[in-house]
Design a protein around this motif. Structure first.
Motif, PDB file in Angstrom:
ATOM      1  N   ASP A  44     -40.144  30.100  26.943  1.00 28.89           N
ATOM      2  CA  ASP A  44     -41.207  29.898  25.963  1.00 28.89           C
ATOM      3  C   ASP A  44     -42.524  30.284  26.634  1.00 28.89           C
ATOM      4  O   ASP A  44     -42.793  29.860  27.756  1.00 28.89           O
ATOM      5  CB  ASP A  44     -41.278  28.443  25.513  1.00 28.89           C
TER       6      ASP A  44
ATOM      7  N   THR B 141     -39.019  42.438  17.947  1.00 26.93           N
ATOM      8  CA  THR B 141     -38.562  41.519  19.001  1.00 26.93           C
ATOM      9  C   THR B 141     -37.772  40.322  18.485  1.00 26.93           C
ATOM     10  O   THR B 141     -37.044  39.696  19.243  1.00 26.93           O
ATOM     11  CB  THR B 141     -39.757  40.978  19.807  1.00 26.93           C
TER      12      THR B 141
ATOM     13  N   VAL C 198     -39.116  37.549  17.782  1.00 28.52           N
ATOM     14  CA  VAL C 198     -39.823  36.356  18.247  1.00 28.52           C
ATOM     15  C   VAL C 198     -40.976  36.067  17.287  1.00 28.52           C
ATOM     16  O   VAL C 198     -41.882  36.882  17.134  1.00 28.52           O
ATOM     17  CB  VAL C 198     -40.360  36.531  19.683  1.00 28.52           C
TER      18      VAL C 198
ATOM     19  N   GLY D  68     -44.194  34.095  16.595  1.00 23.19           N
ATOM     20  CA  GLY D  68     -45.228  33.344  17.299  1.00 23.19           C
ATOM     21  C   GLY D  68     -45.986  32.430  16.362  1.00 23.19           C
ATOM     22  O   GLY D  68     -45.954  32.582  15.137  1.00 23.19           O
TER      23      GLY D  68
ATOM     24  N   TYR E  18     -44.896  31.437  21.826  1.00 25.29           N
ATOM     25  CA  TYR E  18     -43.774  32.326  21.552  1.00 25.29           C
ATOM     26  C   TYR E  18     -42.498  31.685  22.107  1.00 25.29           C
ATOM     27  O   TYR E  18     -42.197  31.815  23.290  1.00 25.29           O
ATOM     28  CB  TYR E  18     -44.011  33.707  22.177  1.00 25.29           C
TER      29      TYR E  18
ATOM     30  N   SER F 176     -38.432  33.504  24.077  1.00 24.68           N
ATOM     31  CA  SER F 176     -38.796  34.904  24.288  1.00 24.68           C
ATOM     32  C   SER F 176     -37.816  35.553  25.264  1.00 24.68           C
ATOM     33  O   SER F 176     -37.587  35.031  26.350  1.00 24.68           O
ATOM     34  CB  SER F 176     -40.208  34.998  24.865  1.00 24.68           C
TER      35      SER F 176
ATOM     36  N   PHE G 256     -40.268  40.541  26.798  1.00 29.23           N
ATOM     37  CA  PHE G 256     -41.172  40.235  25.696  1.00 29.23           C
ATOM     38  C   PHE G 256     -42.627  40.250  26.147  1.00 29.23           C
ATOM     39  O   PHE G 256     -43.510  40.696  25.405  1.00 29.23           O
ATOM     40  CB  PHE G 256     -40.827  38.877  25.064  1.00 29.23           C
ATOM     41  N   ASP G 257     -42.900  39.780  27.349  1.00 25.63           N
ATOM     42  CA  ASP G 257     -44.278  39.727  27.843  1.00 25.63           C
ATOM     43  C   ASP G 257     -44.906  41.121  27.888  1.00 25.63           C
ATOM     44  O   ASP G 257     -46.085  41.295  27.592  1.00 25.63           O
ATOM     45  CB  ASP G 257     -44.366  39.039  29.206  1.00 25.63           C
TER      46      ASP G 257
ATOM     47  N   LEU H  46     -45.678  42.032  24.301  1.00 23.68           N
ATOM     48  CA  LEU H  46     -46.829  41.255  23.861  1.00 23.68           C
ATOM     49  C   LEU H  46     -48.129  41.843  24.405  1.00 23.68           C
ATOM     50  O   LEU H  46     -49.103  42.000  23.668  1.00 23.68           O
ATOM     51  CB  LEU H  46     -46.681  39.797  24.297  1.00 23.68           C
TER      52      LEU H  46
END
Length: 96
Positions: A3, A33, A35, A37, A56, A59, A63-64, A67
């Motif tokens: 998370d 994705t 995900v 948010g 998020y 994840s 994902f980072d 993002l």
């Protein structure tokens, strides 16, 4: 999966312009994705600045990076006051 909790400062005068940009970025990011948010803020303001948080959950790896690209593409940094801070949390395993 982890998370992500991302918090940052927003000047009061930029809040109304930033909120729809963040929500649009999150909606666009959710499509590829999976995900979803959320966007929160602390009650009140201090020195004319609010503290906002994007969350998020669950994840996946990578994902980072997605993002960071989405934030840059949406131009969110022009409305934030200082850096975005990311905290990463994971579930506690119940297995010994």
């Amino acid at each position: 999966m982890v998370d992500l909790y991302i918090y940052y400062k927003v000047r009061d005068e930029h809040a109304a312009r930033l909120a729809p940009l963040v929500r649009a970025m999150q909606a666009a990011l959710a499509l590829p994705t999976g995900v979803t948010g959320s966007l929160k803020r602390r009650p009140g303001a201090q020195d004319g600045r609010q503290t906002w948080m994007e969350i998020y959950p669950a994840s996946p790896t990578g994902f980072d990076t997605a993002l960071a690209a989405a934030v840059g593409q949406a131009g969110l940094d022009q409305f934030t006051d200082g850096p975005r801070h990311t905290e990463v949390f994971m579930d506690i395993s119940t297995c010994a």
